[in-house]
Design a protein around this motif. Structure first.
Motif, mmCIF file in Angstrom:
data_model
loop_
_atom_site.group_PDB
_atom_site.id
_atom_site.type_symbol
_atom_site.label_atom_id
_atom_site.label_comp_id
_atom_site.label_asym_id
_atom_site.label_seq_id
_atom_site.Cartn_x
_atom_site.Cartn_y
_atom_site.Cartn_z
ATOM 1 N N ALA A 1 0.826 -1.214 0.000
ATOM 2 C CA ALA A 1 0.000 0.000 0.000
ATOM 3 C C ALA A 1 0.861 1.266 0.000
ATOM 4 O O ALA A 1 0.597 2.208 -0.754
ATOM 5 C CB ALA A 1 -0.945 -0.009 1.196
ATOM 6 N N SER B 1 2.670 -0.675 -8.953
ATOM 7 C CA SER B 1 1.364 -0.064 -8.670
ATOM 8 C C SER B 1 0.393 -0.156 -9.844
ATOM 9 O O SER B 1 -0.795 0.077 -9.697
ATOM 10 C CB SER B 1 1.559 1.408 -8.323
ATOM 11 O OG SER B 1 2.027 2.122 -9.465
ATOM 12 N N GLU C 1 0.412 -9.110 -3.570
ATOM 13 C CA GLU C 1 -0.290 -7.923 -3.051
ATOM 14 C C GLU C 1 -0.280 -6.798 -4.083
ATOM 15 O O GLU C 1 -1.281 -6.128 -4.309
ATOM 16 C CB GLU C 1 0.384 -7.434 -1.755
ATOM 17 C CG GLU C 1 0.211 -8.366 -0.574
ATOM 18 C CD GLU C 1 -1.234 -8.521 -0.145
ATOM 19 O OE1 GLU C 1 -1.989 -7.530 -0.214
ATOM 20 O OE2 GLU C 1 -1.623 -9.639 0.236
ATOM 21 N N LEU D 1 -3.451 -4.907 -6.107
ATOM 22 C CA LEU D 1 -3.663 -3.452 -6.132
ATOM 23 C C LEU D 1 -3.583 -2.910 -7.557
ATOM 24 O O LEU D 1 -4.350 -2.024 -7.945
ATOM 25 C CB LEU D 1 -2.623 -2.756 -5.236
ATOM 26 C CG LEU D 1 -2.795 -3.009 -3.725
ATOM 27 C CD1 LEU D 1 -1.569 -2.527 -2.957
ATOM 28 C CD2 LEU D 1 -4.048 -2.323 -3.187
ATOM 29 N N GLU E 1 -6.762 -3.797 -9.516
ATOM 30 C CA GLU E 1 -7.854 -2.930 -9.080
ATOM 31 C C GLU E 1 -7.720 -1.562 -9.761
ATOM 32 O O GLU E 1 -8.689 -0.996 -10.257
ATOM 33 C CB GLU E 1 -7.711 -2.782 -7.560
ATOM 34 C CG GLU E 1 -8.908 -2.253 -6.834
ATOM 35 C CD GLU E 1 -8.553 -2.133 -5.354
ATOM 36 O OE1 GLU E 1 -8.677 -1.029 -4.824
ATOM 37 O OE2 GLU E 1 -8.119 -3.145 -4.750
ATOM 38 N N TYR E 2 -6.501 -1.060 -9.804
ATOM 39 C CA TYR E 2 -6.237 0.284 -10.336
ATOM 40 C C TYR E 2 -6.413 0.344 -11.859
ATOM 41 O O TYR E 2 -6.955 1.290 -12.407
ATOM 42 C CB TYR E 2 -4.819 0.683 -9.946
ATOM 43 C CG TYR E 2 -4.380 2.044 -10.429
ATOM 44 C CD1 TYR E 2 -5.066 3.195 -10.050
ATOM 45 C CD2 TYR E 2 -3.257 2.178 -11.241
ATOM 46 C CE1 TYR E 2 -4.657 4.451 -10.476
ATOM 47 C CE2 TYR E 2 -2.831 3.428 -11.670
ATOM 48 C CZ TYR E 2 -3.534 4.563 -11.282
ATOM 49 O OH TYR E 2 -3.122 5.792 -11.704
#
Length: 199
Positions: free
Chosen positions: A14, A49, A71, A75, A78-79
């Motif tokens: 994150a 990312s 992980e 993310l 999703e992005y």
């Protein structure tokens, strides 16, 4: 080494995304896609990312994204909105043949040891189509080892020349130094554009 670095990214995913997602990297991204045909297929090798994957998708390119950290994959998916294609995979497992017009490895291959990078470059050569473009970047220097919980392999121009001697189908288009684009970092990066000149 690999496990420790992957563990770092899984635990700090994150924060890492927070620090890198909104960095404006379009100058480098644009130089990369300028060398590609319209609608080209790109592999984002170590997508982090998902910043670059999203940029390429928005510019009409087809993108496969992989990362060693589950992980970060979650993310990034999703992005970018491409859940199927962000796969958790190690660079050493890349096994494509002439599938990609471009391979984008932005500050990702720097987590491999010199020997691993050498092996992965052969896999990259195989995965690129003839005339395909490869972008990769490394922190500038001669350091190799653990730094802040991750494994790093730094490069200078000389060290790069040595590595590329064995990879004769990869022709250097240009290499150049840049300052870190993140506001709180005072680091220099060695950027490299290469072209696959024969299959």
């Amino acid at each position: 080494k690999k496990n420790q670095t992957i563990q770092y990214y899984n635990q700090n995913a994150a924060d890492f995304v927070e620090n890198t997602r909104n960095v404006d990297f379009h100058v480098m991204q644009d130089e990369f896609i300028e060398g590609l045909p319209a609608g080209a297929k790109i592999l984002d090798l170590g997508c982090g990312s998902g910043r670059d994957t999203k940029y390429f998708l928005e510019h009409g390119y087809r993108v496969d994204a992989i990362d060693g950290s589950a992980e970060l994959c979650a993310l990034a998916s999703e992005y970018t909105g491409i859940p199927v294609k962000c796969r958790q995979m190690y660079f050493q497992d890349l096994d494509a043949r002439e599938q990609y017009d471009g391979i984008w490895a932005c500050s990702s291959l720097l987590h491999l040891s010199y020997g691993e990078l050498d092996e992965v470059l052969y896999r990259i050569e195989k995965a690129l189509k003839p005339q395909g473009i490869l972008y990769m970047s490394f922190k500038y220097g001669v350091f190799e080892g653990e730094r802040n919980g991750r494994y790093f392999l730094d490069f200078t121009e000389e060290k790069l020349e040595q590595l590329l001697k064995k990879h004769t189908s990869l022709q250097q288009l240009r290499n150049f130094l840049t300052e870190d684009v993140r506001p709180d970092r005072e680091e220099r990066w060695l950027n490299l554009f290469l072209k696959k000149i024969n299959s």
